[in-house]
Write an enzyme that holds these catalytic residues in place. Sequence first.
Site, mmCIF file in Angstrom:
data_model
loop_
_atom_site.group_PDB
_atom_site.id
_atom_site.type_symbol
_atom_site.label_atom_id
_atom_site.label_comp_id
_atom_site.label_asym_id
_atom_site.label_seq_id
_atom_site.Cartn_x
_atom_site.Cartn_y
_atom_site.Cartn_z
ATOM 1 N N SER A 1 0.811 -1.210 0.000
ATOM 2 C CA SER A 1 0.000 0.000 0.000
ATOM 3 C C SER A 1 0.852 1.270 0.000
ATOM 4 O O SER A 1 1.545 1.556 -0.959
ATOM 5 C CB SER A 1 -0.949 -0.052 1.203
ATOM 6 O OG SER A 1 -1.981 0.881 1.077
ATOM 7 N N ASP B 1 10.379 5.592 -10.030
ATOM 8 C CA ASP B 1 10.037 6.259 -11.286
ATOM 9 C C ASP B 1 10.843 7.540 -11.490
ATOM 10 O O ASP B 1 11.211 7.885 -12.620
ATOM 11 C CB ASP B 1 8.543 6.589 -11.322
ATOM 12 C CG ASP B 1 7.685 5.371 -11.656
ATOM 13 O OD1 ASP B 1 8.260 4.267 -11.794
ATOM 14 O OD2 ASP B 1 6.455 5.522 -11.759
ATOM 15 N N LYS C 1 -0.529 -4.164 -3.343
ATOM 16 C CA LYS C 1 -1.839 -3.598 -3.023
ATOM 17 C C LYS C 1 -1.917 -2.193 -3.619
ATOM 18 O O LYS C 1 -1.367 -1.248 -3.077
ATOM 19 C CB LYS C 1 -2.072 -3.539 -1.519
ATOM 20 C CG LYS C 1 -3.441 -2.964 -1.151
ATOM 21 C CD LYS C 1 -3.618 -2.877 0.359
ATOM 22 C CE LYS C 1 -4.987 -2.285 0.693
ATOM 23 N NZ LYS C 1 -5.131 -0.885 0.242
#
Length: 436
Positions: free
Chosen positions: A299, A310, A324
């Site tokens: 999460s 990224d 998740k």
Amino acid sequence: MLNTAKRLILPLITASALIALPSFADEASGSKDPLNGQLPLQELRNFTEIFERIRTSYVEEIDDTTLLQYAIDGMLTSLDPHSAYLQPEDFSDLQENTTGKFGGLGIEVGQQDGLILVVTPIDETPAQKAGIKAGDLIVSLDGEAVMGMSLNDAVERMRGEPGTDITLEVRRKNEKELLTFTLTRAEIKVASVRTEKMNGDIGYVRITQFQENTGGELAQAIEDWQSQGKLNGVILDLRNNPGGVLDAAVEVVDSFISQGLIVYTKGRNPNAELSYSATQHTPAGSIPTVVLINGGSASASEIVAGALQDHQRAVIVGTQSFGKGSVQSVLPITEDRAVKLTTARYFTPNGRSIQAQGIRPDIWVEQSEVKSSEQRFYKEADLPGHLSNPTDAEEVTEGSEKAPEIVSELLKRDFQLYEAHTLLRGVSILSPRPES
């Protein structure tokens, strides 16, 4: 095998959203597509018929209130693993999670070989003060064997009202007999952020879960280290971190990047579509960073790891995360009841959904114990009559080796952390140095 470590609380990721409720159809007969805002009357008739059959024919009498609660539970749990009906006790647990306070013993636990493994005792808690140690195996709770007991059941038994007692039988390595501890439960305030300054001027930050104050605590720790002198790198440990408050995860990423998207969500309802971007307040600046993850990182942890990956702001080390990638909105129904409903999916800055995929580390490192070699190697300096080194201020005499830099106990027992630390040491060695 060691299962995912679990705190004595149940973290989840939350975000506010409004849900549009379908209207009842005033039709005499027939079923309607639920997507057009009308409820199918035949299915409603089936529901009321089944409800009445249970009331009158089930082997045991069940009151209407309980039956309706069961119906709501079934409706939500059938959607996905994270949607649920929060009754008073569950709603209270959720509020405890976001504040980091609960009644219990103060231990982070997992499961190993059917027993409850103490991953770590929390500082200044009943467990730590009584002498419970990491690696202890809990055999029984108040005389009841934990073998065959689920981790959730064991956790619930250890939690309780502050001031009440519980007796633990513990198996400890190198101890022939079981150890018995009687602990008095207390209000536990979980430290969301734990820090340690490691050798090589590398800062270690362990985030156990994302609470409301996590971002501020992390930023303060980095600023304190920088005020004390050189900081060659930061290790951000998110292993076994099951998530927490979305805003806290955003603040953590914001400490490492100064611009760009951090995370965005997409859902059916416009109110569920949110995006978060970095601000100029970036305490970590360009300090080399390694993020540790494993199968217990879920999460909000994956939001942080995915965003930093990224943006190529950190090297992700460890094993694949949990996966998740959904957002749960907590929608209060009454003062003490709420619905926890999955309302959106979240995406990393590059548009990756990690739902059921997880974050794959840049460098895959399995966990194991750090062990040093006992093999003795002879060197030139050990040979009788060896030539001295003309550039060395002090001649090395036989058997006099310079002591290696002291390695913290944390690094000795944690191979993944050891590898992350070694990586950052290498980066600091290769970084440009100021001219003398």
